[in-house]
Motif scaffolding. Structure first.
Motif, PDB file in Angstrom:
ATOM      1  N   UNK A 169      25.084  41.950  41.541  1.00 42.72           N
ATOM      2  CA  UNK A 169      24.678  41.834  40.104  1.00 42.72           C
ATOM      3  C   UNK A 169      25.034  42.558  38.919  1.00 42.72           C
ATOM      4  N   UNK A 170      25.317  43.873  39.343  1.00 47.58           N
ATOM      5  CA  UNK A 170      25.489  44.736  38.342  1.00 47.58           C
ATOM      6  C   UNK A 170      27.262  45.144  38.030  1.00 47.58           C
ATOM      7  N   UNK A 171      27.692  44.861  39.343  1.00 44.72           N
ATOM      8  CA  UNK A 171      29.258  45.278  39.209  1.00 44.72           C
ATOM      9  C   UNK A 171      30.035  44.570  38.254  1.00 44.72           C
ATOM     10  N   UNK A 172      31.484  44.504  38.517  1.00 43.01           N
ATOM     11  CA  UNK A 172      32.354  44.130  37.526  1.00 43.01           C
ATOM     12  C   UNK A 172      32.084  42.691  37.367  1.00 43.01           C
ATOM     13  N   UNK A 173      31.026  42.432  36.365  1.00 39.53           N
ATOM     14  CA  UNK A 173      30.413  41.233  36.348  1.00 39.53           C
ATOM     15  C   UNK A 173      31.010  40.167  35.106  1.00 39.53           C
ATOM     16  N   UNK A 174      31.942  40.544  34.246  1.00 42.12           N
ATOM     17  CA  UNK A 174      32.331  39.675  33.119  1.00 42.12           C
ATOM     18  C   UNK A 174      33.796  39.577  33.471  1.00 42.12           C
ATOM     19  N   UNK A 175      34.170  39.419  34.631  1.00 41.92           N
ATOM     20  CA  UNK A 175      35.463  39.141  35.050  1.00 41.92           C
ATOM     21  C   UNK A 175      36.334  37.957  34.521  1.00 41.92           C
ATOM     22  N   UNK A 176      35.270  36.783  34.555  1.00 40.44           N
ATOM     23  CA  UNK A 176      35.658  35.485  33.922  1.00 40.44           C
ATOM     24  C   UNK A 176      36.203  35.748  32.477  1.00 40.44           C
ATOM     25  N   UNK A 177      35.955  37.071  31.806  1.00 41.17           N
ATOM     26  CA  UNK A 177      36.558  36.912  30.452  1.00 41.17           C
ATOM     27  C   UNK A 177      37.834  37.428  30.416  1.00 41.17           C
ATOM     28  N   UNK A 178      38.610  37.932  31.532  1.00 43.83           N
ATOM     29  CA  UNK A 178      39.856  38.436  31.794  1.00 43.83           C
ATOM     30  C   UNK A 178      40.962  37.272  31.751  1.00 43.83           C
ATOM     31  N   UNK A 179      41.981  37.555  31.187  1.00 46.99           N
ATOM     32  CA  UNK A 179      43.032  36.519  30.895  1.00 46.99           C
ATOM     33  C   UNK A 179      44.256  37.182  30.907  1.00 46.99           C
ATOM     34  N   UNK A 180      45.347  36.860  31.960  1.00 46.21           N
ATOM     35  CA  UNK A 180      46.738  37.601  31.620  1.00 46.21           C
ATOM     36  C   UNK A 180      47.542  36.945  30.617  1.00 46.21           C
ATOM     37  N   UNK A 184      31.583  49.566  38.077  1.00 41.77           N
ATOM     38  CA  UNK A 184      30.134  50.231  38.289  1.00 41.77           C
ATOM     39  C   UNK A 184      30.243  50.815  39.865  1.00 41.77           C
ATOM     40  N   UNK A 185      31.256  50.668  40.466  1.00 42.06           N
ATOM     41  CA  UNK A 185      31.325  51.113  42.028  1.00 42.06           C
ATOM     42  C   UNK A 185      31.060  52.605  42.191  1.00 42.06           C
ATOM     43  N   UNK A 243      46.461  45.517  42.482  1.00 37.42           N
ATOM     44  CA  UNK A 243      47.259  45.365  43.571  1.00 37.42           C
ATOM     45  C   UNK A 243      48.014  44.263  43.657  1.00 37.42           C
ATOM     46  N   UNK A 244      49.326  43.908  43.998  1.00 34.89           N
ATOM     47  CA  UNK A 244      49.841  42.729  44.373  1.00 34.89           C
ATOM     48  C   UNK A 244      49.750  42.487  45.776  1.00 34.89           C
ATOM     49  N   UNK A 245      49.078  41.058  46.221  1.00 36.57           N
ATOM     50  CA  UNK A 245      49.258  40.597  47.556  1.00 36.57           C
ATOM     51  C   UNK A 245      50.276  39.713  47.472  1.00 36.57           C
ATOM     52  N   UNK A 273      36.323  49.065  43.415  1.00 31.13           N
ATOM     53  CA  UNK A 273      36.062  49.698  44.522  1.00 31.13           C
ATOM     54  C   UNK A 273      36.793  49.004  45.744  1.00 31.13           C
ATOM     55  N   UNK A 274      35.987  48.505  46.830  1.00 31.80           N
ATOM     56  CA  UNK A 274      36.674  47.967  48.022  1.00 31.80           C
ATOM     57  C   UNK A 274      36.595  46.466  47.829  1.00 31.80           C
ATOM     58  N   UNK A 275      36.134  45.896  46.813  1.00 34.14           N
ATOM     59  CA  UNK A 275      35.794  44.456  46.584  1.00 34.14           C
ATOM     60  C   UNK A 275      36.515  43.944  45.723  1.00 34.14           C
ATOM     61  N   UNK A 276      37.212  42.612  45.952  1.00 36.17           N
ATOM     62  CA  UNK A 276      38.037  41.831  45.232  1.00 36.17           C
ATOM     63  C   UNK A 276      37.225  41.376  44.087  1.00 36.17           C
TER      64      UNK A 276
END
Length: 160
Positions: free
Chosen positions: A16-27, A58-59, A72-74, A142-145
């Motif tokens: 709940x507290x981690x990278x929580x606003x990623x939906x606001x990111x845009x390339x 918050x990791x 990273x690029x997969x 951290x270690x989570x996508x």
């Protein structure tokens, strides 16, 4: 029983507290460069935080060197065939030659990110450049996508 409850509580809290606003990111921009003399494929991105608050990792973990935000690029199958791949891993990872970014998304601001990977010797640089979009940009907390950006979709979106 008490330890199990604490573990569940910790995991729920960290989600709940981690990278929580990623939906606001845009390339907002991508650039692919192939430097044959150095054998590298370079990705340059502009990523905008369209939100009103900063986005940061918050990791935390008990070690000394927290991972924080990582890019990273997969590669997909076709790109993997022309790139030097990491060995001794269960993940499909290209050999990294370097990267750069601030690791912090300011509100209403674009952040520059660059990533460099090693190409196989004697590959056609134009082929590598064409296949570079056969991949996905991962933003890790951290270690989570935290978020995935399929680059072929981003390329199509930006070309319209």
């Amino acid at each position: 029983m008490k330890n199990g409850f604490l573990l569940v509580l910790f995991l729920a809290f960290s989600i709940l507290t981690g990278f929580e606003h990623q939906d606001k990111l845009e390339i907002t921009d991508t650039e692919i460069t192939v430097i044959q003399s150095e054998g590298l494929l370079r990705y340059d991105f502009k990523i905008k935080n369209n939100g009103e608050i900063p986005i940061e990792s918050d990791f935390d973990y008990p070690g000394q060197h927290p991972f924080g935000i990582e890019f990273v690029i997969r590669p997909n199958e076709k790109l993997s065939e022309v790139m030097v791949m990491e060995k001794r891993t269960n993940y499909n990872k290209m050999l990294s030659l370097g990267s750069g970014h601030s690791g912090y998304f300011e509100p209403n601001t674009e952040m520059s990110v660059h990533l460099e990977y090693k190409m196989k010797d004697d590959v056609n640089p134009e082929k590598v450049k064409k296949l570079a979009y056969d991949s996905t940009l991962l933003i890790l907390d951290g270690v989570d996508i935290a978020i995935e950006f399929p680059l072929q979709e981003i390329k199509e979106k930006l070309s319209n």
